[in-house]
Write an enzyme that holds these catalytic residues in place. Sequence first.
Site, PDB file in Angstrom:
ATOM      1  N   LYS A  42     -19.195  -6.060 -17.545  1.00  0.00           N
ATOM      2  CA  LYS A  42     -18.422  -5.759 -18.710  1.00  0.00           C
ATOM      3  C   LYS A  42     -18.562  -6.788 -19.698  1.00  0.00           C
ATOM      4  CE  LYS A  42     -14.080  -6.970 -16.771  1.00  0.00           C
ATOM      5  NZ  LYS A  42     -12.783  -6.395 -16.095  1.00  0.00           N
ATOM      6  N   ARG A 140      -1.506  -1.296 -15.494  1.00  0.00           N
ATOM      7  CA  ARG A 140      -2.394  -1.237 -16.791  1.00  0.00           C
ATOM      8  C   ARG A 140      -3.154   0.022 -16.644  1.00  0.00           C
ATOM      9  NH1 ARG A 140      -6.788  -6.146 -17.035  1.00  0.00           N
ATOM     10  NH2 ARG A 140      -7.852  -4.706 -15.471  1.00  0.00           N
ATOM     11  N   TYR A 262     -10.630 -32.365 -40.806  1.00  0.00           N
ATOM     12  CA  TYR A 262      -9.964 -31.691 -41.255  1.00  0.00           C
ATOM     13  C   TYR A 262      -8.569 -32.196 -41.102  1.00  0.00           C
ATOM     14  CZ  TYR A 262     -12.873 -28.069 -43.262  1.00  0.00           C
ATOM     15  OH  TYR A 262     -13.728 -27.292 -43.977  1.00  0.00           O
ATOM     16  N   MET A 310     -15.097 -24.533 -38.200  1.00  0.00           N
ATOM     17  CA  MET A 310     -15.724 -23.353 -37.823  1.00  0.00           C
ATOM     18  C   MET A 310     -17.045 -23.541 -37.569  1.00  0.00           C
ATOM     19  SD  MET A 310     -16.850 -20.157 -40.666  1.00  0.00           S
ATOM     20  CE  MET A 310     -15.088 -20.278 -41.356  1.00  0.00           C
TER      21      MET A 310
END
Length: 366
Positions: A42, A140, A262, A310
Amino acid sequence: MAVMTEIRAAGAVLEIDLAAIGANWRLLSSHHGGAPVAAVVKADAYGTGAAHVAPYLYGLGCRHFFTATLDEALALQPLLPEALLAPLNGLSPGSEPVYAGSGIVPVLCSLHEIALWRDFARSRGHTMGAILHIDTGINRRGLSAADVRALAESPGLLDGIALRFTMTHLASAEEADNPENAAQLARYSAAVDVLPPAPTSIANSSGLFLGADFHSGLARPGAALYGLNPTPGQPNPLRPAVTLRARVLQVREVAPGEAAGYNATWRAQRPSRIAVVGVGYADGYPRALSNRGHASAEGVSVPLVGRVSMDLTMFDITDAPQTGQGDWLGLIGPGRSLDDVASEAGTIGYEILTRLGRRYARVWHG
Ligand SMILES: *Cc1c(COP(=O)(O)O)cnc(C)c1O
Protein backbone atom coordinates in the site's frame (compact mmCIF):
# COMPACT_ATOMS: atom_id res chain seq x y z
CA MET A 1 20.56 7.59 -20.36
CA ALA A 2 17.71 9.69 -18.98
CA VAL A 3 18.21 8.31 -15.47
CA MET A 4 21.85 9.39 -15.39
CA THR A 5 21.05 12.88 -16.64
CA GLU A 6 18.44 13.17 -13.97
CA ILE A 7 20.87 12.10 -11.24
CA ARG A 8 23.60 14.41 -12.46
CA ALA A 9 21.16 17.31 -12.16
CA ALA A 10 19.35 16.07 -9.05
CA GLY A 11 19.51 17.85 -5.74
CA ALA A 12 18.71 14.64 -3.93
CA VAL A 13 18.76 10.97 -4.86
CA LEU A 14 16.64 8.25 -3.31
CA GLU A 15 18.00 4.76 -3.89
CA ILE A 16 15.89 1.67 -3.34
CA ASP A 17 17.66 -1.65 -2.95
CA LEU A 18 15.30 -4.27 -4.36
CA ALA A 19 17.72 -7.07 -3.46
CA ALA A 20 17.50 -5.99 0.19
CA ILE A 21 13.68 -5.97 0.01
CA GLY A 22 13.83 -9.47 -1.52
CA ALA A 23 16.21 -10.69 1.19
CA ASN A 24 13.87 -9.22 3.81
CA TRP A 25 10.88 -11.04 2.31
CA ARG A 26 12.85 -14.29 2.41
CA LEU A 27 13.93 -13.72 6.01
CA LEU A 28 10.33 -12.99 7.03
CA SER A 29 9.21 -16.12 5.16
CA SER A 30 11.73 -18.18 7.12
CA HIS A 31 10.11 -16.79 10.31
CA HIS A 32 6.68 -18.03 9.33
CA GLY A 33 6.98 -21.76 9.72
CA GLY A 34 6.60 -22.58 6.05
CA ALA A 35 3.27 -20.77 5.57
CA PRO A 36 3.05 -18.08 2.89
CA VAL A 37 4.06 -14.48 3.48
CA ALA A 38 2.34 -11.71 1.55
CA ALA A 39 3.76 -8.31 0.66
CA VAL A 40 1.85 -5.26 1.82
CA VAL A 41 2.51 -2.70 -0.92
CA LYS A 42 0.00 0.00 0.00
CA ALA A 43 0.95 3.67 -0.35
CA ASP A 44 3.22 2.85 -3.31
CA ALA A 45 5.02 0.13 -1.35
CA TYR A 46 5.49 2.55 1.57
CA GLY A 47 6.98 5.09 -0.83
CA THR A 48 9.54 2.73 -2.38
CA GLY A 49 7.71 2.25 -5.69
CA ALA A 50 5.13 -0.53 -5.87
CA ALA A 51 5.52 -0.94 -9.63
CA HIS A 52 9.14 -1.98 -9.00
CA VAL A 53 8.82 -3.76 -5.66
CA ALA A 54 5.75 -5.92 -6.32
CA PRO A 55 6.96 -7.53 -9.58
CA TYR A 56 10.39 -8.07 -8.01
CA LEU A 57 8.86 -9.99 -5.10
CA TYR A 58 6.57 -11.82 -7.51
CA GLY A 59 9.72 -12.97 -9.28
CA LEU A 60 10.97 -14.42 -5.99
CA GLY A 61 7.74 -16.38 -5.54
CA CYS A 62 5.53 -14.01 -3.53
CA ARG A 63 1.90 -14.67 -4.57
CA HIS A 64 -0.16 -12.51 -2.16
CA PHE A 65 -0.22 -8.72 -2.24
CA PHE A 66 -2.20 -6.17 -0.27
CA THR A 67 -2.81 -2.55 -1.20
CA ALA A 68 -4.93 -0.03 0.69
CA THR A 69 -7.15 1.05 -2.19
CA LEU A 70 -8.73 -0.49 -5.28
CA ASP A 71 -6.92 2.04 -7.49
CA GLU A 72 -3.57 0.89 -6.10
CA ALA A 73 -4.51 -2.72 -6.82
CA LEU A 74 -5.69 -1.93 -10.36
CA ALA A 75 -2.36 -0.31 -11.15
CA LEU A 76 -0.48 -3.44 -10.02
CA GLN A 77 -2.82 -6.12 -11.32
CA PRO A 78 -1.32 -6.38 -14.84
CA LEU A 79 2.15 -6.84 -13.27
CA LEU A 80 1.06 -9.74 -11.01
CA PRO A 81 -0.80 -12.16 -13.24
CA GLU A 82 -1.31 -15.13 -10.90
CA ALA A 83 -1.29 -13.37 -7.55
CA LEU A 84 -3.97 -12.79 -4.97
CA LEU A 85 -4.26 -9.01 -4.86
CA ALA A 86 -6.52 -7.43 -2.25
CA PRO A 87 -7.18 -3.83 -1.12
CA LEU A 88 -7.32 -3.61 2.69
CA ASN A 89 -9.62 -0.59 2.88
CA GLY A 90 -12.64 -2.68 1.93
CA LEU A 91 -15.37 -2.84 -0.70
CA SER A 92 -17.06 0.41 -1.66
CA PRO A 93 -20.57 0.22 -3.12
CA GLY A 94 -20.55 0.25 -6.91
CA SER A 95 -17.04 -1.15 -7.28
CA GLU A 96 -18.17 -4.81 -7.40
CA PRO A 97 -17.93 -5.12 -11.22
CA VAL A 98 -14.40 -3.68 -11.13
CA TYR A 99 -13.35 -6.42 -8.72
CA ALA A 100 -15.07 -9.09 -10.76
CA GLY A 101 -13.55 -7.84 -14.02
CA SER A 102 -10.00 -7.62 -12.69
CA GLY A 103 -9.88 -10.64 -10.39
CA ILE A 104 -8.88 -8.40 -7.48
CA VAL A 105 -10.24 -9.94 -4.28
CA PRO A 106 -12.32 -7.74 -1.97
CA VAL A 107 -11.60 -7.57 1.75
CA LEU A 108 -15.07 -7.47 3.30
CA CYS A 109 -15.04 -5.41 6.48
CA SER A 110 -18.71 -5.09 7.52
CA LEU A 111 -22.06 -6.86 7.17
CA HIS A 112 -22.99 -4.21 4.60
CA GLU A 113 -19.96 -5.09 2.45
CA ILE A 114 -20.76 -8.78 2.80
CA ALA A 115 -24.33 -8.13 1.62
CA LEU A 116 -23.08 -6.14 -1.39
CA TRP A 117 -20.76 -8.97 -2.45
CA ARG A 118 -23.32 -11.71 -1.80
CA ASP A 119 -25.94 -9.86 -3.88
CA PHE A 120 -23.42 -9.29 -6.63
CA ALA A 121 -22.41 -12.98 -6.65
CA ARG A 122 -26.08 -13.93 -6.83
CA SER A 123 -26.61 -11.59 -9.78
CA ARG A 124 -23.66 -13.21 -11.56
CA GLY A 125 -24.94 -16.68 -10.73
CA HIS A 126 -21.70 -18.08 -9.33
CA THR A 127 -19.63 -17.95 -6.16
CA MET A 128 -17.09 -15.15 -5.78
CA GLY A 129 -13.95 -15.10 -3.64
CA ALA A 130 -13.43 -12.72 -0.75
CA ILE A 131 -11.41 -12.17 2.41
CA LEU A 132 -13.27 -11.48 5.68
CA HIS A 133 -11.65 -8.95 7.97
CA ILE A 134 -12.48 -9.52 11.63
CA ASP A 135 -11.82 -6.72 14.09
CA THR A 136 -10.44 -8.06 17.36
CA GLY A 137 -9.69 -4.87 19.24
CA ILE A 138 -8.18 -2.14 17.09
CA ASN A 139 -11.72 -0.93 16.29
CA ARG A 140 -10.78 0.22 12.85
CA ARG A 141 -11.95 -1.81 9.84
CA GLY A 142 -13.49 -5.24 10.18
CA LEU A 143 -16.43 -7.19 11.56
CA SER A 144 -17.27 -6.74 15.23
CA ALA A 145 -17.92 -9.66 17.56
CA ALA A 146 -21.66 -8.98 17.13
CA ASP A 147 -21.28 -9.07 13.34
CA VAL A 148 -19.51 -12.44 13.60
CA ARG A 149 -22.36 -13.74 15.79
CA ALA A 150 -24.86 -12.59 13.17
CA LEU A 151 -22.96 -14.52 10.49
CA ALA A 152 -22.80 -17.61 12.69
CA GLU A 153 -26.55 -17.48 13.30
CA SER A 154 -27.43 -16.80 9.65
CA PRO A 155 -24.90 -18.60 7.45
CA GLY A 156 -27.01 -17.62 4.42
CA LEU A 157 -25.49 -14.14 4.72
CA LEU A 158 -22.37 -15.65 3.18
CA ASP A 159 -24.18 -17.44 0.33
CA GLY A 160 -22.19 -17.31 -2.87
CA ILE A 161 -19.05 -16.05 -1.12
CA ALA A 162 -16.00 -18.34 -1.23
CA LEU A 163 -13.78 -17.40 1.72
CA ARG A 164 -10.19 -17.24 0.51
CA PHE A 165 -9.00 -16.12 3.97
CA THR A 166 -10.22 -14.60 7.16
CA MET A 167 -7.88 -12.01 8.65
CA THR A 168 -7.39 -9.83 11.67
CA HIS A 169 -4.96 -7.02 12.47
CA LEU A 170 -2.92 -6.58 15.65
CA ALA A 171 -2.97 -3.16 17.32
CA SER A 172 0.22 -3.47 19.39
CA ALA A 173 2.37 -6.14 17.76
CA GLU A 174 5.59 -4.13 18.19
CA GLU A 175 5.03 -4.27 21.98
CA ALA A 176 5.90 -7.91 22.56
CA ASP A 177 4.84 -7.76 26.24
CA ASN A 178 1.47 -6.15 25.61
CA PRO A 179 -1.27 -8.58 26.81
CA GLU A 180 -3.56 -7.16 24.13
CA ASN A 181 -1.72 -9.31 21.54
CA ALA A 182 -2.81 -12.58 23.16
CA ALA A 183 -6.28 -11.15 23.83
CA GLN A 184 -6.69 -10.33 20.13
CA LEU A 185 -5.54 -13.82 19.21
CA ALA A 186 -8.15 -15.35 21.56
CA ARG A 187 -10.93 -13.17 20.11
CA TYR A 188 -9.86 -14.10 16.59
CA SER A 189 -9.88 -17.83 17.25
CA ALA A 190 -13.32 -17.53 18.87
CA ALA A 191 -14.57 -15.83 15.70
CA VAL A 192 -12.91 -18.27 13.34
CA ASP A 193 -14.46 -21.18 15.24
CA VAL A 194 -18.01 -20.15 14.31
CA LEU A 195 -17.32 -19.13 10.69
CA PRO A 196 -17.01 -21.39 7.65
CA PRO A 197 -13.53 -22.91 7.45
CA ALA A 198 -10.91 -20.76 5.71
CA PRO A 199 -7.17 -20.13 6.04
CA THR A 200 -6.31 -17.44 8.60
CA SER A 201 -4.12 -14.34 8.36
CA ILE A 202 -2.78 -12.57 11.45
CA ALA A 203 0.74 -11.16 11.63
CA ASN A 204 1.98 -7.85 10.27
CA SER A 205 5.75 -7.22 10.38
CA SER A 206 6.06 -7.12 14.15
CA GLY A 207 3.54 -9.93 14.58
CA LEU A 208 5.97 -12.25 12.80
CA PHE A 209 8.32 -11.81 15.77
CA LEU A 210 5.75 -12.67 18.46
CA GLY A 211 6.28 -16.41 18.19
CA ALA A 212 4.55 -19.37 16.61
CA ASP A 213 1.15 -18.62 18.17
CA PHE A 214 0.93 -15.67 15.80
CA HIS A 215 1.71 -17.70 12.70
CA SER A 216 -1.25 -18.25 10.38
CA GLY A 217 -2.11 -19.23 6.85
CA LEU A 218 -0.74 -15.92 5.53
CA ALA A 219 1.42 -13.26 7.16
CA ARG A 220 1.02 -9.66 5.97
CA PRO A 221 4.24 -7.69 6.56
CA GLY A 222 4.82 -4.27 5.06
CA ALA A 223 7.27 -2.14 7.03
CA ALA A 224 9.85 -4.86 7.64
CA LEU A 225 10.14 -5.55 3.92
CA TYR A 226 11.41 -2.00 3.50
CA GLY A 227 13.90 -2.32 6.35
CA LEU A 228 12.06 -0.75 9.27
CA ASN A 229 12.76 -2.45 12.59
CA PRO A 230 9.82 -4.69 13.61
CA THR A 231 11.35 -5.23 17.06
CA PRO A 232 11.90 -1.70 18.46
CA GLY A 233 14.51 -1.57 21.20
CA GLN A 234 16.25 -4.66 19.84
CA PRO A 235 18.66 -5.03 16.92
CA ASN A 236 16.99 -4.80 13.53
CA PRO A 237 17.08 -8.23 11.84
CA LEU A 238 16.22 -6.74 8.43
CA ARG A 239 18.39 -5.14 5.77
CA PRO A 240 18.03 -1.39 5.15
CA ALA A 241 16.54 -0.82 1.72
CA VAL A 242 16.45 2.97 1.33
CA THR A 243 19.22 5.54 0.97
CA LEU A 244 18.67 9.28 0.62
CA ARG A 245 21.52 11.62 -0.16
CA ALA A 246 21.39 15.33 -0.83
CA ARG A 247 23.86 17.46 -2.75
CA VAL A 248 25.49 20.43 -1.08
CA LEU A 249 24.28 23.46 -3.03
CA GLN A 250 26.41 26.00 -1.18
CA VAL A 251 28.72 26.25 1.81
CA ARG A 252 28.65 29.39 3.96
CA GLU A 253 31.20 30.55 6.50
CA VAL A 254 29.28 31.76 9.52
CA ALA A 255 30.90 33.78 12.32
CA PRO A 256 30.13 33.22 16.03
CA GLY A 257 26.88 34.93 16.98
CA GLU A 258 25.43 34.84 13.47
CA ALA A 259 22.13 33.04 12.93
CA ALA A 260 20.96 30.65 10.23
CA GLY A 261 17.49 29.93 8.89
CA TYR A 262 14.01 31.31 9.49
CA ASN A 263 13.45 33.03 12.82
CA ALA A 264 17.11 32.69 13.79
CA THR A 265 16.52 29.62 15.94
CA TRP A 266 20.21 28.64 15.68
CA ARG A 267 23.29 30.77 16.26
CA ALA A 268 26.91 29.82 15.65
CA GLN A 269 28.97 29.29 18.79
CA ARG A 270 32.21 29.02 16.80
CA PRO A 271 33.35 29.86 13.30
CA SER A 272 31.15 27.39 11.37
CA ARG A 273 30.78 25.97 7.88
CA ILE A 274 27.13 25.60 6.99
CA ALA A 275 26.10 23.35 4.09
CA VAL A 276 22.82 24.09 2.35
CA VAL A 277 21.04 21.13 0.71
CA GLY A 278 18.01 21.14 -1.59
CA VAL A 279 15.69 19.06 0.56
CA GLY A 280 12.90 20.45 2.71
CA TYR A 281 9.55 19.69 4.20
CA ALA A 282 7.97 19.79 0.74
CA ASP A 283 10.01 16.63 0.13
CA GLY A 284 8.61 14.97 3.22
CA TYR A 285 11.72 15.81 5.22
CA PRO A 286 10.02 16.68 8.52
CA ARG A 287 10.11 20.25 9.80
CA ALA A 288 10.17 18.62 13.25
CA LEU A 289 13.85 17.84 12.52
CA SER A 290 14.65 21.58 12.88
CA ASN A 291 17.73 21.87 15.15
CA ARG A 292 17.39 18.12 15.94
CA GLY A 293 18.24 16.11 12.82
CA HIS A 294 21.59 14.87 11.55
CA ALA A 295 23.22 13.86 8.30
CA SER A 296 26.44 12.02 7.61
CA ALA A 297 29.44 13.56 5.88
CA GLU A 298 32.85 11.92 5.61
CA GLY A 299 31.63 9.26 8.03
CA VAL A 300 30.86 11.90 10.68
CA SER A 301 27.42 12.79 11.99
CA VAL A 302 26.76 16.48 11.34
CA PRO A 303 23.91 18.37 13.01
CA LEU A 304 21.00 20.00 11.25
CA VAL A 305 20.97 23.68 12.15
CA GLY A 306 18.05 26.11 12.12
CA ARG A 307 14.64 25.43 10.69
CA VAL A 308 13.96 22.94 7.95
CA SER A 309 12.34 25.10 5.27
CA MET A 310 10.18 24.11 2.31
CA ASP A 311 12.95 23.37 -0.15
CA LEU A 312 16.21 23.83 1.77
CA THR A 313 17.88 22.54 4.91
CA MET A 314 21.22 23.43 6.52
CA PHE A 315 23.79 21.29 8.29
CA ASP A 316 26.83 22.37 10.30
CA ILE A 317 29.69 20.62 8.47
CA THR A 318 32.50 22.28 10.43
CA ASP A 319 33.62 18.80 11.54
CA ALA A 320 33.65 17.49 7.95
CA PRO A 321 36.22 19.88 6.50
CA GLN A 322 36.65 18.12 3.13
CA THR A 323 32.97 18.47 2.25
CA GLY A 324 32.16 21.26 -0.18
CA GLN A 325 29.74 22.40 -2.82
CA GLY A 326 28.63 19.52 -5.07
CA ASP A 327 29.42 16.83 -2.49
CA TRP A 328 26.71 14.65 -0.96
CA LEU A 329 25.34 14.44 2.57
CA GLY A 330 23.69 11.20 3.69
CA LEU A 331 20.23 11.91 5.08
CA ILE A 332 19.07 8.29 5.29
CA GLY A 333 21.41 5.35 4.87
CA PRO A 334 24.46 3.76 6.45
CA GLY A 335 24.71 4.77 10.10
CA ARG A 336 21.49 6.77 9.83
CA SER A 337 18.47 4.53 9.57
CA LEU A 338 14.90 5.51 8.79
CA ASP A 339 14.10 4.63 12.39
CA ASP A 340 16.85 7.00 13.63
CA VAL A 341 15.50 9.85 11.52
CA ALA A 342 11.97 9.08 12.72
CA SER A 343 12.92 9.14 16.37
CA GLU A 344 14.71 12.50 15.94
CA ALA A 345 11.54 13.80 14.28
CA GLY A 346 9.27 12.40 17.01
CA THR A 347 7.49 10.01 14.67
CA ILE A 348 7.76 6.45 13.33
CA GLY A 349 9.76 5.15 10.38
CA TYR A 350 6.50 4.37 8.57
CA GLU A 351 5.72 8.07 8.33
CA ILE A 352 9.19 9.08 7.15
CA LEU A 353 9.13 6.37 4.49
CA THR A 354 5.63 6.97 3.12
CA ARG A 355 6.17 10.74 2.91
CA LEU A 356 9.44 10.63 0.96
CA GLY A 357 8.91 13.30 -1.64
CA ARG A 358 8.15 13.26 -5.31
CA ARG A 359 11.07 15.53 -6.26
CA TYR A 360 13.81 13.04 -5.49
CA ALA A 361 15.52 11.31 -8.39
CA ARG A 362 14.64 7.68 -7.70
CA VAL A 363 16.92 4.77 -8.54
CA TRP A 364 16.06 1.10 -8.05
CA HIS A 365 18.92 -1.40 -7.71
CA GLY A 366 18.58 -5.12 -8.22
C1 LIG B 1 -0.57 -1.90 6.88
C2 LIG B 1 -1.15 -3.18 7.28
C3 LIG B 1 -0.33 -4.32 7.38
C4 LIG B 1 1.18 -4.25 7.31
O1 LIG B 1 1.65 -3.71 8.52
P1 LIG B 1 3.20 -3.50 8.83
O2 LIG B 1 3.23 -3.06 10.24
O3 LIG B 1 3.68 -2.45 7.88
O4 LIG B 1 3.88 -4.80 8.61
C5 LIG B 1 -0.95 -5.54 7.61
N1 LIG B 1 -2.29 -5.62 7.76
C6 LIG B 1 -3.09 -4.54 7.70
C7 LIG B 1 -4.55 -4.70 7.90
C8 LIG B 1 -2.55 -3.29 7.48
O5 LIG B 1 -3.34 -2.20 7.44
